[in-house]
Design an enzyme around this catalytic site. Structure first.
Site, mmCIF file in Angstrom:
data_model
loop_
_atom_site.group_PDB
_atom_site.id
_atom_site.type_symbol
_atom_site.label_atom_id
_atom_site.label_comp_id
_atom_site.label_asym_id
_atom_site.label_seq_id
_atom_site.Cartn_x
_atom_site.Cartn_y
_atom_site.Cartn_z
ATOM 1 N N LEU A 1 0.686 -1.098 0.184
ATOM 2 C CA LEU A 1 -0.084 0.066 -0.024
ATOM 3 C C LEU A 1 0.726 1.261 -0.027
ATOM 4 O O LEU A 1 0.477 2.312 -0.466
ATOM 5 C CB LEU A 1 -0.911 0.049 1.172
ATOM 6 C CG LEU A 1 -1.913 -1.210 1.261
ATOM 7 C CD1 LEU A 1 -2.820 -0.934 2.564
ATOM 8 C CD2 LEU A 1 -2.631 -0.982 0.206
ATOM 9 N N GLY A 2 2.112 1.088 0.671
ATOM 10 C CA GLY A 2 2.814 2.407 0.591
ATOM 11 C C GLY A 2 4.328 1.992 1.358
ATOM 12 O O GLY A 2 4.487 0.947 1.888
ATOM 13 N N GLY B 1 7.678 3.905 2.938
ATOM 14 C CA GLY B 1 8.470 5.240 3.639
ATOM 15 C C GLY B 1 9.753 4.917 3.864
ATOM 16 O O GLY B 1 10.451 4.002 3.628
ATOM 17 N N PHE C 1 11.168 4.399 6.736
ATOM 18 C CA PHE C 1 11.438 3.613 7.846
ATOM 19 C C PHE C 1 10.565 2.353 7.749
ATOM 20 O O PHE C 1 10.606 1.487 8.348
ATOM 21 C CB PHE C 1 11.121 4.357 9.345
ATOM 22 C CG PHE C 1 12.046 5.612 9.395
ATOM 23 C CD1 PHE C 1 13.611 5.440 9.524
ATOM 24 C CD2 PHE C 1 11.622 6.626 9.392
ATOM 25 C CE1 PHE C 1 14.296 6.395 9.577
ATOM 26 C CE2 PHE C 1 12.239 7.780 9.735
ATOM 27 C CZ PHE C 1 13.839 7.552 9.695
ATOM 28 N N VAL D 1 4.016 -0.531 4.205
ATOM 29 C CA VAL D 1 2.561 -0.838 4.483
ATOM 30 C C VAL D 1 1.986 -1.640 3.576
ATOM 31 O O VAL D 1 2.117 -1.302 2.208
ATOM 32 C CB VAL D 1 1.758 0.394 4.723
ATOM 33 C CG1 VAL D 1 0.397 0.109 5.192
ATOM 34 C CG2 VAL D 1 2.467 1.230 5.835
ATOM 35 N N LYS E 1 1.897 -2.258 8.917
ATOM 36 C CA LYS E 1 2.988 -1.510 8.695
ATOM 37 C C LYS E 1 4.202 -2.338 9.416
ATOM 38 O O LYS E 1 4.068 -2.829 10.620
ATOM 39 C CB LYS E 1 2.695 -0.121 9.628
ATOM 40 C CG LYS E 1 4.196 0.620 9.515
ATOM 41 C CD LYS E 1 3.647 1.866 10.010
ATOM 42 C CE LYS E 1 4.852 2.968 9.957
ATOM 43 N NZ LYS E 1 4.343 4.529 10.089
ATOM 44 N N ASP F 1 4.073 15.344 10.618
ATOM 45 C CA ASP F 1 4.497 14.793 9.403
ATOM 46 C C ASP F 1 2.893 14.833 8.537
ATOM 47 O O ASP F 1 2.267 13.942 7.940
ATOM 48 C CB ASP F 1 4.814 13.456 9.089
ATOM 49 C CG ASP F 1 5.456 13.354 7.979
ATOM 50 O OD1 ASP F 1 5.781 14.317 6.999
ATOM 51 O OD2 ASP F 1 5.940 12.048 7.294
#
Length: 336
Positions: free
Chosen positions: A25-26, A28, A30, A33, A48, A138
């Site tokens: 899904l995504g 980043g 660190f 997900v 996550k 953020d």
């Protein structure tokens, strides 16, 4: 393990049997997900994935602790923390309509009424965080998810911190195009005012369909932000224009607080589909039907009631929250 904090530990094979990983899904800096299928409850969740290790332990624990503490209708729901030897998995509610960035970039962008409604919901979520002394640090379109009902959910608390009001922060963090101008200085900054600046950038993006600061080079972007050099498109209504200008004030002391933002006509009059202070409670009085379903799976009724009362976030509570998410009409509010 910290007192009052329960973490489910298992090996990778056991985890894979319970949570079957699907699409990404995504990603980043660190974490990654993924969408996962929770086999026992036959439902989808977001997972996550955080790497364990000396350098990551404090950051991972901070994110988990903050997510456990936040229960609000416009903040993504946390179900459980699962640890294996290599990884920490945060099991969360799955928002099936993706992130706000996708909504902004779709053909035609957001309708004005949708932008007003979704932004009002995000402000509610941030107010709840600030009321609980938590600064997100953020806030951006990628970190606002849209659930199946079309409502906003603030997510990704990887950079969030607990801050006593009046205490200043020193760490530079966040996404450059959204960063508050004070983050580029040498003096400590007000994290609450920084979140407000993020909201200003977000609202601008929602109604203009491009970011207010968008030079290709990092140095040029920094200069634009420091000068607060932006212009609002002519088609933006005057009440939204006024809020954007307020939120992106160069002097952080002149920016409104979240409570003041909620009193602005644009927010106050928007159809956010919820009262400002509506907060989902953890299920202290369990639903008989959900408890019955869990009992059929082998859980002890007394154990279910105990984990919900004490908010243990153990395997039983994760199972209950997942089932509750599938049948929201079955829940009862906690009484204290």
């Amino acid at each position: 393990m910290e007192q009052g904090r329960e973490t489910f530990c298992c090996d990778e094979d056991t985890f894979g049997n319970v949570y079957q990983m699907m699409t990404t899904l995504g990603r980043g800096a660190f974490a990654t997900v993924k969408l996962a299928f929770h086999v026992p409850t036959v439902s989808y969740v977001a997972v996550k994935i955080l790497a364990n290790g000396k350098g990551n332990c404090a950051r991972n624990n901070n994110e988990v602790d903050i997510m456990r503490s936040l229960v609000h209708q416009h903040i993504i729901k946390f179900f459980q923390e699962v640890q294996t030897r290599e990884m920490t998995y945060l099991i969360m509610d799955y928002a099936s309509k993706g992130d706000l960035l996708r909504q902004i970039r779709k053909p035609g962008g957001l309708q004005e009424c949708e932008a007003r409604r979704l932004f009002a919901q995000v402000v509610q979520a941030v107010k709840y965080c600030h009321d609980n002394c938590i600064v997100h640090r953020d806030i951006k379109a990628n970190n606002i998810l849209i659930d199946a009902s079309g409502n906003a959910k603030l997510c990704d608390f990887g950079l969030a911190v607990k801050v006593v009001p009046g205490t200043k922060l020193k760490t530079f963090c966040g996404t450059l195009a959204y960063c508050d101008r004070e983050l580029f200085g040498v003096e400590p900054y007000d994290g609450y005012a920084s979140d407000v600046w993020n909201l200003g950038v977000l609202l601008y993006y929602m109604v203009a369909r491009h970011l207010p600061f968008q030079v290709s080079s990092s140095a040029g972007l920094r200069q634009q932000i420091l000068a607060a050099n932006f212009s609002v498109p002519h088609h933006v209504p005057s009440d939204i224009f006024s809020i954007i200008v307020e939120l992106l004030m160069i002097n952080p002391d002149r920016r409104p607080t979240i409570s003041q933002i909620l009193r602005r006509p644009m927010i106050r009059d928007s159809k956010a589909q919820a009262s400002w202070n509506s907060i989902q409670s953890l299920p202290g009085t369990p639903s008989p039907s959900i408890v019955g379903t869990m009992a059929g799976m082998g859980y002890q009724r007394e154990g279910i009631i105990e984990c919900l009362r004490d908010q243990k976030y153990n395997q039983a509570m994760a199972k209950y929250l997942s089932l509750q998410h599938r049948a929201p009409g079955e829940t009862a509010a906690i009484t204290r």
